[in-house]
Design an enzyme around this catalytic site. Sequence first.
Site, short mmCIF file in Angstrom:
data_model
loop_
_atom_site.label_atom_id
_atom_site.label_comp_id
_atom_site.label_asym_id
_atom_site.label_seq_id
_atom_site.Cartn_x
_atom_site.Cartn_y
_atom_site.Cartn_z
N SER A 67 0.80 -1.22 0.00
CA SER A 67 0.00 0.00 0.00
C SER A 67 0.84 1.28 0.00
O SER A 67 0.50 2.23 -0.72
CB SER A 67 -0.98 -0.01 1.17
OG SER A 67 -1.92 -1.05 0.96
N GLY A 80 -14.52 -12.72 4.98
CA GLY A 80 -14.67 -11.28 4.83
C GLY A 80 -14.53 -10.80 3.39
O GLY A 80 -15.29 -9.93 2.95
N GLY A 140 -15.55 -19.26 -1.33
CA GLY A 140 -15.20 -18.67 -0.04
C GLY A 140 -16.36 -17.90 0.54
O GLY A 140 -17.22 -17.41 -0.20
N ALA A 141 -16.39 -17.82 1.87
CA ALA A 141 -17.49 -17.10 2.52
C ALA A 141 -16.95 -16.28 3.69
O ALA A 141 -17.65 -16.03 4.67
CB ALA A 141 -18.55 -18.09 2.99
N LYS A 183 -10.36 -5.58 10.09
CA LYS A 183 -11.43 -4.89 9.36
C LYS A 183 -12.76 -4.84 10.12
O LYS A 183 -13.51 -3.88 9.98
CB LYS A 183 -11.64 -5.55 7.99
CG LYS A 183 -10.47 -5.30 7.02
CD LYS A 183 -10.74 -5.89 5.65
CE LYS A 183 -9.50 -5.81 4.78
NZ LYS A 183 -9.69 -6.36 3.45
N ASP A 202 -12.96 -2.69 -1.15
CA ASP A 202 -12.47 -3.95 -1.74
C ASP A 202 -13.35 -4.42 -2.89
O ASP A 202 -12.85 -4.83 -3.94
CB ASP A 202 -12.43 -5.06 -0.68
CG ASP A 202 -11.25 -4.93 0.26
OD1 ASP A 202 -10.25 -4.30 -0.10
OD2 ASP A 202 -11.35 -5.47 1.39
P1 NDP Z 1 -11.19 -15.21 5.91
O1 NDP Z 1 -10.24 -15.80 6.88
O2 NDP Z 1 -12.29 -14.33 6.38
O3 NDP Z 1 -11.89 -16.40 5.06
C1 NDP Z 1 -11.13 -17.43 4.52
C2 NDP Z 1 -11.97 -18.23 3.53
O4 NDP Z 1 -11.11 -19.15 2.86
C3 NDP Z 1 -13.09 -19.05 4.18
O5 NDP Z 1 -14.19 -19.10 3.31
C4 NDP Z 1 -12.42 -20.43 4.32
O6 NDP Z 1 -13.35 -21.51 4.34
C5 NDP Z 1 -11.63 -20.48 3.04
N1 NDP Z 1 -10.50 -21.42 3.05
C6 NDP Z 1 -9.33 -21.31 3.74
N2 NDP Z 1 -8.52 -22.34 3.45
C7 NDP Z 1 -9.17 -23.12 2.57
C8 NDP Z 1 -8.85 -24.35 1.90
N3 NDP Z 1 -7.68 -24.97 2.09
N4 NDP Z 1 -9.76 -24.86 1.02
C9 NDP Z 1 -10.94 -24.23 0.82
N5 NDP Z 1 -11.30 -23.10 1.44
C10 NDP Z 1 -10.44 -22.54 2.29
O7 NDP Z 1 -10.28 -14.47 4.83
P2 NDP Z 1 -10.69 -13.23 3.90
O8 NDP Z 1 -12.04 -13.52 3.33
O9 NDP Z 1 -10.48 -11.96 4.63
O10 NDP Z 1 -9.58 -13.27 2.75
C11 NDP Z 1 -9.58 -14.25 1.71
C12 NDP Z 1 -8.45 -13.97 0.74
O11 NDP Z 1 -8.70 -12.81 -0.04
C13 NDP Z 1 -7.11 -13.73 1.43
O12 NDP Z 1 -6.18 -14.55 0.81
C14 NDP Z 1 -6.82 -12.27 1.19
O13 NDP Z 1 -5.43 -12.06 1.06
C15 NDP Z 1 -7.56 -12.01 -0.13
N6 NDP Z 1 -7.91 -10.58 -0.31
C16 NDP Z 1 -7.39 -9.90 -1.38
C17 NDP Z 1 -7.71 -8.57 -1.61
C18 NDP Z 1 -7.08 -7.84 -2.76
O14 NDP Z 1 -7.15 -6.61 -2.80
N7 NDP Z 1 -6.50 -8.52 -3.72
C19 NDP Z 1 -8.62 -7.83 -0.70
C20 NDP Z 1 -9.16 -8.64 0.38
C21 NDP Z 1 -8.78 -9.95 0.55
P3 NDP Z 1 -14.05 -22.01 5.72
O15 NDP Z 1 -15.19 -21.07 5.99
O16 NDP Z 1 -14.49 -23.39 5.42
O17 NDP Z 1 -12.98 -21.94 6.78
#
Ligand code: NDP
Length: 273
Positions: free
Chosen positions: A17, A129, A126-127, A66, A102
């Site tokens: 950033s 944030g 994914g579900a 966040k 975002d």
């Molecule tokens: P969270 O921790 O809130 O959610 C993680 C999600 O990933 C959940 O749905 C979880 O499933 C799933 N997950 C984790 N590991 C696995 C796996 N091995 N197989 C399947 N599903 C999996 O994270 P965020 O939502 O905050 O972030 C998600 C990604 O998005 C991050 O990698 C982050 O870096 C990226 N991001 C990128 C941005 C950008 O500007 N490019 C902005 C914001 C985020 P479960 O519910 O089953 O645990």
Amino acid sequence: MMDQYRVFGNPIKHSRSPFIHHSFAKQTSQQLNYQSELIALDDFEIKVTQFAAQGGKGANITVPFKEQAYDLCNELSQSALSAGAVNTLTFKNNKIYGDNTDGLGLVQDLLRQHVKLKGSRILLLGAGGAAKGVILPLLEQNPISIAVANRTVSRAKDLCKQFNDKKIDGYGFEQINKNEFDIIINATSASLDNKIPKISIQLIKPNVVCYDMVYAKKMTPFLSWAKEHGSVHLIDGLGMLVGQASESFAIWRNVKPEVEPVIESLRASILAE
Ligand code: NDP
């Protein structure tokens, strides 16, 4: 003194950033200073209010703060309310204003790369944030449907219920294997552990756009997997990152910077590392 901005997170060392915002400042001839700052897990509120009290103008908020940022705000934008999370704070008139850019960053990046969202069938993996934050901006583009598939099915279903929109529904990975999609967006953090969400290869076809919110020097595991199974339209999350930053910058500085040259220079600097 120059206007001061921060990005607060934990970890924060590898944040891009400061590079992005200083590039925007140069491009738009703005004078500002933007630094990254690591915050201990228990110190979020005190650090942010201190920074505001010292005259800080605004801050970006990243993992894992966040939701705490959301709770700290006096006023929230529609996108922040819908995401239940804040990535952009503005300190003004002794108040804290919260936004979430975002989702707009993602939509802008898709549109910039000529991905048609109107009338499309979107699969959102994914579900957490990140998934939650992009749903409203995606719905605003008028897709036919958004299927949210998650490893923990109940989380996907609960998330979709909050939106109360017939176009969106929650599933487990194995429930969507026979469906057809135009765009698959990986909003899981699986790539960070070198893993991929367990979806079927049947979903990958040459015309399907595959998007990973994660970015890295090497192609992410999800995009490599999609490429291996025949997808030719592969996009990583670097453009989303620069896109969300450009929206924060516009909120703070009232001028919208060009994202393209910054995406290019950031990509080049990552490849050179
Ligand atoms: P969270 O921790 O809130 O959610 C993680 C999600 O990933 C959940 O749905 C979880 O499933 C799933 N997950 C984790 N590991 C696995 C796996 N091995 N197989 C399947 N599903 C999996 O994270 P965020 O939502 O905050 O972030 C998600 C990604 O998005 C991050 O990698 C982050 O870096 C990226 N991001 C990128 C941005 C950008 O500007 N490019 C902005 C914001 C985020 P479960 O519910 O089953 O645990």
